[in-house]
Design a protein around this motif. Structure first.
Motif, PDB file in Angstrom:
ATOM      1  N   PRO A  16       0.832  -1.211   0.000  1.00 32.81           N
ATOM      2  CA  PRO A  16       0.000   0.000   0.000  1.00 32.81           C
ATOM      3  C   PRO A  16       0.866   1.261   0.000  1.00 32.81           C
ATOM      4  O   PRO A  16       2.023   1.244   0.431  1.00 32.81           O
ATOM      5  N   ALA A  17       0.287   2.373  -0.454  1.00 32.25           N
ATOM      6  CA  ALA A  17       1.007   3.649  -0.590  1.00 32.25           C
ATOM      7  C   ALA A  17       1.615   4.122   0.722  1.00 32.25           C
ATOM      8  O   ALA A  17       2.653   4.788   0.721  1.00 32.25           O
ATOM      9  N   LYS A  18       1.015   3.777   1.855  1.00 31.44           N
ATOM     10  CA  LYS A  18       1.532   4.250   3.148  1.00 31.44           C
ATOM     11  C   LYS A  18       2.961   3.776   3.414  1.00 31.44           C
ATOM     12  O   LYS A  18       3.680   4.386   4.196  1.00 31.44           O
ATOM     13  N   PHE A  19       3.402   2.711   2.769  1.00 30.28           N
ATOM     14  CA  PHE A  19       4.754   2.196   2.972  1.00 30.28           C
ATOM     15  C   PHE A  19       5.818   3.027   2.257  1.00 30.28           C
ATOM     16  O   PHE A  19       7.007   2.901   2.544  1.00 30.28           O
ATOM     17  N   ALA A  20       5.417   3.888   1.332  1.00 28.28           N
ATOM     18  CA  ALA A  20       6.376   4.738   0.622  1.00 28.28           C
ATOM     19  C   ALA A  20       7.126   5.654   1.582  1.00 28.28           C
ATOM     20  O   ALA A  20       8.287   5.989   1.346  1.00 28.28           O
ATOM     21  N   VAL A  21       6.479   6.027   2.683  1.00 24.02           N
ATOM     22  CA  VAL A  21       7.100   6.911   3.680  1.00 24.02           C
ATOM     23  C   VAL A  21       8.352   6.270   4.279  1.00 24.02           C
ATOM     24  O   VAL A  21       9.298   6.973   4.638  1.00 24.02           O
ATOM     25  N   LEU A  26      14.565   4.364   3.009  1.00 23.42           N
ATOM     26  CA  LEU A  26      15.362   3.140   3.092  1.00 23.42           C
ATOM     27  C   LEU A  26      16.218   2.969   1.843  1.00 23.42           C
ATOM     28  O   LEU A  26      17.431   2.751   1.932  1.00 23.42           O
ATOM     29  N   PHE A  27      15.597   3.099   0.666  1.00 21.03           N
ATOM     30  CA  PHE A  27      16.342   2.951  -0.581  1.00 21.03           C
ATOM     31  C   PHE A  27      17.363   4.073  -0.761  1.00 21.03           C
ATOM     32  O   PHE A  27      18.513   3.832  -1.145  1.00 21.03           O
ATOM     33  N   LEU A  28      16.950   5.305  -0.485  1.00 18.41           N
ATOM     34  CA  LEU A  28      17.856   6.440  -0.656  1.00 18.41           C
ATOM     35  C   LEU A  28      19.055   6.340   0.278  1.00 18.41           C
ATOM     36  O   LEU A  28      20.202   6.532  -0.148  1.00 18.41           O
TER      37      LEU A  28
END
Length: 94
Positions: A16-21, A26-28
């Motif tokens: 879900p979109a909420k995990f983008a936060v 994490l990736f960056l």
């Protein structure tokens, strides 16, 4: 008709979109700490046998520090960005 969830790979559904936060920092932080740790290791010691093994060890330690640091400073950076950038989308002409 039921909406089928969008899959990433095989039967693994997209999050879900909420995990983008959490995923974006994490990736960056992983990419930045990996790049910087590799350049620093190469600059200070140079290429040697076992370079990549040593680099991965240093990178994982750096990432362990970088990810929480990004999470702590991200709200401050967002506020500073808001002071310098008009974040409101322009209104379309009437």
């Amino acid at each position: 008709m039921q909406n089928e969830p969008i899959m990433i790979i095989g039967k693994l559904p997209k999050l879900p979109a909420k995990f983008a936060v959490l995923l974006m920092p994490l990736f960056l932080s992983g990419l930045m700490s990996g790049t910087i740790s590799m350049i620093n290791l190469w600059k200070n010691i140079g290429w040697f046998e076992g370079f990549f093994t040593k680099w991965v060890d240093i990178w994982l330690f750096s990432w362990m520090i970088a990810f929480p640091t990004v999470l702590v400073f991200l709200p401050l950076v967002r506020r500073l960005t808001g002071l310098l950038v008009d974040l409101n989308p322009p209104h379309p002409p009437k």
